[in-house]
Write a protein that holds these residues in place. Sequence first.
Motif: not given
Length: 185
Positions: A1-13, A120-128
């Motif tokens: 098993m691997r660790a991942a980071v999921f980024f919200e696309r718009d506004g972050i990347l 982890f999930v990285v975003s600037d939005r509560w839905v993420d």
Amino acid sequence: MRAAVFFERDGILVQPGSGNGTPVTLDEFHVLDQAREPLTRLRDAGFYLFATTNQPGVTSGTPSRDDLDRMHALLTQRLDLIDVLVCPHAHDDACPCHKPRPGLLREAARRHGIDLDHSFVVSDRWVDAEMAEAAGATSVLLHSNRNGHGHHDFIVADLAAAVDKILEIADQVGSLRLLARPPSS
């Protein structure tokens, strides 16, 4: 098993587009160059990297599926992502992958052997952040007027601070040692 980071696309990347913030043409789609260095730090530490996005306009052709595929090929290549995870459904469709539902993360976990409890999930939005909570991942929100009042584990100033927080947490729990990618041959 691997660790991942999921980024919200718009506004972050990706630079936000006009209107609702989602780029709808290839001309509007601009990868944020300042995301490269922080993502490289995470990748070098052993994390798998993904982008996530709700794209309900695809069903009506805005953007077209071809344009969206070209955008995501560019994003994947520029930032060396494992994948861009897309929900093309409207919120009212009750699709299990439409954020804040956790379907995108669960599908990535199944396909790529991701341990969501160490991800982890990285975003600037509560839905993420809500998506992260539903999937058992840790949410790191960038301080923004789009945060809302929903769930979050951490709020930080910017993407660099998010990466610092992720690496600090991962080091404390030892997940990188256990979940890092095997060495390249």
